[in-house]
Enzyme design. Sequence first.
Site, PDB file in Angstrom:
ATOM      1  N   ASN A 224      47.835  41.018   5.235  1.00 18.62           N
ATOM      2  CA  ASN A 224      47.056  41.130   3.998  1.00 18.62           C
ATOM      3  C   ASN A 224      46.024  40.024   3.858  1.00 18.62           C
ATOM      4  OD1 ASN A 224      47.959  43.532   2.873  1.00 18.62           O
ATOM      5  ND2 ASN A 224      49.736  42.576   1.936  1.00 18.62           N
TER       6      ASN A 224
ATOM      7  N   GLU B 207      56.829  41.605   9.517  1.00 16.66           N
ATOM      8  CA  GLU B 207      56.509  40.188   9.355  1.00 16.66           C
ATOM      9  C   GLU B 207      57.787  39.463   8.916  1.00 16.66           C
ATOM     10  OE1 GLU B 207      51.837  40.037   7.998  1.00 16.66           O
ATOM     11  OE2 GLU B 207      53.310  40.539   6.459  1.00 16.66           O
TER      12      GLU B 207
ATOM     13  N   HIS C   9      59.072  41.837   5.936  1.00 14.94           N
ATOM     14  CA  HIS C   9      58.041  42.722   5.402  1.00 14.94           C
ATOM     15  C   HIS C   9      57.760  43.864   6.360  1.00 14.94           C
ATOM     16  CE1 HIS C   9      53.590  43.351   4.107  1.00 14.94           C
ATOM     17  NE2 HIS C   9      54.384  44.215   3.521  1.00 14.94           N
TER      18      HIS C   9
ATOM     19  N   SER D 272      55.352  42.116  -0.193  1.00 15.53           N
ATOM     20  CA  SER D 272      54.109  42.065   0.564  1.00 15.53           C
ATOM     21  C   SER D 272      53.193  40.959   0.076  1.00 15.53           C
ATOM     22  CB  SER D 272      53.374  43.406   0.445  1.00 15.53           C
ATOM     23  OG  SER D 272      53.045  43.667  -0.918  1.00 15.53           O
TER      24      SER D 272
END
Length: 509
Positions: free
Chosen positions: A195, A157, A145, A124
């Site tokens: 993120n 992702e 991900h 991540s």
Amino acid sequence: MTTRLDPSCVVAVVGSGAMGAGIAQVAAAAGHPVKLYDTRPEAVDKAIGSIRKTFQMLAEKGRMSAQAAMEASARIAPATSLADTAGAALIVEAIIENLDIKRQLFADLENVVGEDCILATNTSSISITALGAKLRNPGRLVGMHFFNPVPLMALVEVISGLATDQRVADIVHATAQAWGKSPVYAKSTPGFIVNRVARPYYAEGLRILVEQAGEPATIDAIMRESGGFRMGPFELMDMIGHDVNFAVTNSVFDAYFNDPRFTPSVAQQELVAAGFLGRKSGRGFYQYGNDAAPPQPRTEATQSAPASATVSNAGAVADAIAARMAASGAAFTRGAAAREDAILECEGALLCLTDGRSATQRASETGIANTVLLDLALDYKTARRVALCPADQCDPQAYQAIVGLMQAAGYAVSRLGDVPGMAVMRTVTMLANEAADAVNQGVCSAQGADTAMQKGVNYPLGPLAWADSIGLPCVRTVLNNLAATYGEDRYRVSPLIQRKVWNGSRFHE
């Protein structure tokens, strides 16, 4: 067109924790023979047993046939060593977030698997480029991900490092799609998409709190009941864990060479230092446990509706409020307000949508003391709550008249302290700004950014689609006003938003 991996291809998963087990379950359900490996054989056995129970439960609930559940369970087998993964077409790594340990694993796998085997990492936060740098064939390494819980969360992702072969990324993208996921392409940069783009959701809530504009429960309620988010920032940070959330923020901040846009919060640092980590420790912004009282937002006491009011005859916000007032039988007329930017007026007070300036600043600049600001809502037609903010100069009775009017329209009303941009507006514009920068820097497409935030963290609307809805000139104005107030580079406007304002385009035409 790139095709997915054939369902007959073996998928191996290294790591049998929650993420690894979830990936194995999804791959098996999609028809692949799956091999699950961990350095702890007992953990593999436990994970496989749990997956098989899940398939059985899904069959009992009618979500898959008993035959399909039995076949999916039979497709999962333990791998007793890395050598057992030799025939895999795809290996997904889901182990500890440590660069050196992951690098060693991929080096070991490269000595075991065939030349055509795709190596994927569920990291991540670690650079895909760095992970692949020491491989003989770094082109075969790609980020894949997933989000927790893997069987339920749609987003994947698909992240390319500098050396990742585009064909490899395309195969993984197509395979994830065939598994029922919503994959998006991303370039390996700090935070990838989610993120990175999500940082303002926490950061702006924390700043509003530090500036004493509202308590966590009130801000959370505004973000949920006005902004349409599933969880407010404080309850979400408590759920994630402040140690984890603070660490991610610091990681992104450091990776972007201390860009002020990602500056961590001292308030959250204090929680971590105290061991108040959220739900898992029994205390964060809120108290947890059997004896803990549910947090209650501050809601304005019921006020009498004014005898008359004028609602602007222009604008979607005014239209929505007027429709709600009409439905409730409140008295009002439609017409031109005293100022062009006013939504409505009553008893000498003007209600205006926040534009990134404080209410006190706007009252000073316009000479209208009785200025009250309204925060952004996802949909004013259906919102349960709105946030209001009066200028310091505003007469209390004039503010109460506005409160009564909004209550007559069926809204619960929360008052925020006079913080520029209020809560939903400043958060949404900052989310859009960060997403725009990600697009501008080639990290992802506009659609990819919106899909990632909706499917990965359940935002009610993609931030760029939301920016289009608000209007990019409005987004730019809010950010410029925030920057002027704070004097910080944190609120600088993305060059891509500037460009789209100048050429009159949108992110989604």
